[in-house]
Design a protein around this motif. Structure first.
Motif, mmCIF file in Angstrom:
data_model
loop_
_atom_site.group_PDB
_atom_site.id
_atom_site.type_symbol
_atom_site.label_atom_id
_atom_site.label_comp_id
_atom_site.label_asym_id
_atom_site.label_seq_id
_atom_site.Cartn_x
_atom_site.Cartn_y
_atom_site.Cartn_z
ATOM 1 N N VAL A 124 -7.865 -10.778 1.375
ATOM 2 C CA VAL A 124 -9.162 -10.880 2.023
ATOM 3 C C VAL A 124 -9.872 -9.529 1.987
ATOM 4 N N HIS A 125 -11.122 -9.546 1.573
ATOM 5 C CA HIS A 125 -11.873 -8.295 1.495
ATOM 6 C C HIS A 125 -13.370 -8.564 1.559
ATOM 7 N N VAL A 126 -14.108 -7.499 1.814
ATOM 8 C CA VAL A 126 -15.559 -7.437 1.652
ATOM 9 C C VAL A 126 -15.810 -6.343 0.633
ATOM 10 N N ASP A 127 -16.653 -6.604 -0.344
ATOM 11 C CA ASP A 127 -16.759 -5.717 -1.504
ATOM 12 C C ASP A 127 -17.094 -4.271 -1.161
ATOM 13 N N ALA A 128 -17.884 -4.044 -0.114
ATOM 14 C CA ALA A 128 -18.267 -2.681 0.248
ATOM 15 C C ALA A 128 -18.531 -2.614 1.747
ATOM 16 N N THR A 129 -18.236 -1.477 2.342
ATOM 17 C CA THR A 129 -18.547 -1.280 3.753
ATOM 18 C C THR A 129 -20.064 -1.195 3.944
ATOM 19 N N ALA A 130 -20.485 -1.245 5.201
ATOM 20 C CA ALA A 130 -21.917 -1.144 5.493
ATOM 21 C C ALA A 130 -22.485 0.185 5.005
ATOM 22 N N GLN A 131 -21.731 1.266 5.179
ATOM 23 C CA GLN A 131 -22.206 2.580 4.747
ATOM 24 C C GLN A 131 -22.301 2.665 3.226
ATOM 25 N N THR A 132 -21.275 2.157 2.542
ATOM 26 C CA THR A 132 -21.319 2.134 1.076
ATOM 27 C C THR A 132 -22.485 1.288 0.591
ATOM 28 N N SER A 133 -22.693 0.137 1.210
ATOM 29 C CA SER A 133 -23.781 -0.757 0.814
ATOM 30 C C SER A 133 -25.136 -0.097 0.991
ATOM 31 N N ALA A 134 -25.275 0.707 2.053
ATOM 32 C CA ALA A 134 -26.538 1.417 2.268
ATOM 33 C C ALA A 134 -26.809 2.388 1.122
ATOM 34 N N GLY A 135 -25.760 3.081 0.664
ATOM 35 C CA GLY A 135 -25.924 3.989 -0.460
ATOM 36 C C GLY A 135 -26.282 3.260 -1.742
ATOM 37 N N PHE A 136 -25.612 2.133 -1.989
ATOM 38 C CA PHE A 136 -25.931 1.342 -3.179
ATOM 39 C C PHE A 136 -27.380 0.864 -3.138
ATOM 40 N N ALA A 137 -27.812 0.401 -1.964
ATOM 41 C CA ALA A 137 -29.185 -0.101 -1.846
ATOM 42 C C ALA A 137 -30.200 1.013 -2.069
ATOM 43 N N ALA A 138 -29.913 2.184 -1.543
ATOM 44 C CA ALA A 138 -30.832 3.311 -1.707
ATOM 45 C C ALA A 138 -31.005 3.667 -3.188
ATOM 46 N N ARG A 139 -29.913 3.577 -3.947
ATOM 47 C CA ARG A 139 -29.993 3.908 -5.372
ATOM 48 C C ARG A 139 -30.713 2.828 -6.171
ATOM 49 N N SER A 140 -30.692 1.581 -5.658
ATOM 50 C CA SER A 140 -31.315 0.474 -6.388
ATOM 51 C C SER A 140 -32.757 0.230 -5.983
ATOM 52 N N CYS A 141 -33.173 0.750 -4.831
ATOM 53 C CA CYS A 141 -34.518 0.475 -4.329
ATOM 54 C C CYS A 141 -35.569 1.026 -5.293
ATOM 55 N N PRO A 142 -36.543 0.211 -5.678
ATOM 56 C CA PRO A 142 -37.566 0.676 -6.629
ATOM 57 C C PRO A 142 -38.322 1.885 -6.091
ATOM 58 N N GLU A 143 -38.634 2.791 -7.000
ATOM 59 C CA GLU A 143 -39.323 4.019 -6.627
ATOM 60 C C GLU A 143 -40.665 3.694 -5.977
#
Length: 266
Positions: A124-143
């Motif tokens: 059982v797992h969740v792919d990324a923690t909330a903090q990791t997910s925030a970093g991923f989202a920041a890198r993907s957010c359109p300029e």
């Protein structure tokens, strides 16, 4: 009359003094102490879930892809299909696919491990923690855009036909407590490439967990489940398990997972 729950073995992770870690490929090097538990699984077809409530939903979805093992075809056709699907299901302003399609096979196929990250996820797992997910989202957010909300989604489908010998179970996000989740290292070790890692969650056993599965999925269905949500905070843990109802010799599971992030802009 609602179908009776199926009891299946769910591989939880035992808590301990050492931080767990696991590899996409080199599972013989994993440090994930398993704690298998028999758990009732509800038939999700009888009690449908909602993405913003339980954290998952099964939806009809016909793809134009002919061969889901063809990475080029998936990239050329399926990524755009996933964007359209998630825009329709979430009401988000923009969806960005964040990884190539991940093809996995059950062990009975003889193909698990035949390509990068192709083993079923057996704990059982969740792919990324909330903090990791925030970093991923920041890198993907359109300029130039400011996200008022973001959410990461997995879109999972099987293309081997029913029944599945090793299906996927998802846990109702409302039944998961913060003390159930343990930070672990998810380590990606692509053949011929450098290792990289990030924080994910594994989960300890709790009898309060409500597990759901969708028996006999077809290639024209998609299971969408959430791994993070900056506003609702309701990730749905998931795990592959042995189907106790699958007949001996049934076609081994083959599946495709797509990952994407949705944005709602301020």
């Amino acid at each position: 009359m609602a179908a009776q729950p199926v009891v299946a073995t769910i591989n939880y992770v035992a808590s301990g003094p050492e931080r767990p870690y696991y590899y996409a490929n080199a599972h013989h090097d994993d440090r994930v102490p398993l704690n298998p538990q028999p758990m009732p699984l509800t038939d999700g077809r009888a009690q449908p879930g909602l993405l913003d409530r339980e954290g998952f939903a099964l939806v009809p979805h016909v793809s134009a892809v002919e061969d889901f093992t063809d990475a080029a075809q998936v990239a050329a056709i399926h990524s755009a299909e996933i964007v359209a699907l998630l825009l329709a299901q979430t009401g988000a302003d923009q969806v960005i696919v964040t990884s190539p399609g991940i093809v996995r096979f059950s062990e009975a196929s003889g193909r698990a491990g035949s390509r990068d990250n192709s083993h079923p996820a057996r704990f059982v797992h969740v792919d990324a923690t909330a903090q990791t997910s925030a970093g991923f989202a920041a890198r993907s957010c359109p300029e130039g855009k400011v996200a008022a909300r973001y959410a990461h989604y997995n879109v999972w489908r099987t293309f081997s036909g029913p029944p599945q010998d090793v299906p996927l179970a998802v846990c109702d996000a409302r039944s998961v407590g913060p003390d159930d989740l343990i930070v672990a290292d998810a380590i990606f070790d692509p053949p011929g490439g450098p290792e990289w890692r990030f924080d994910s969650w594994v989960m300890t056993a709790n009898p309060a967990h409500r597990w759901v599965w969708f028996p006999d999925m077809t290639r024209d269905e998609a299971l969408i489940f959430k791994s993070s949500d900056s506003v609702r905070g309701n990730p749905a843990p998931h795990v592959a398990f042995d189907n106790p109802l699958a007949p001996a010799g049934c076609t081994p599971r083959a599946s495709l997972e797509m990952r994407a992030v949705a944005f709602w802009f301020a």
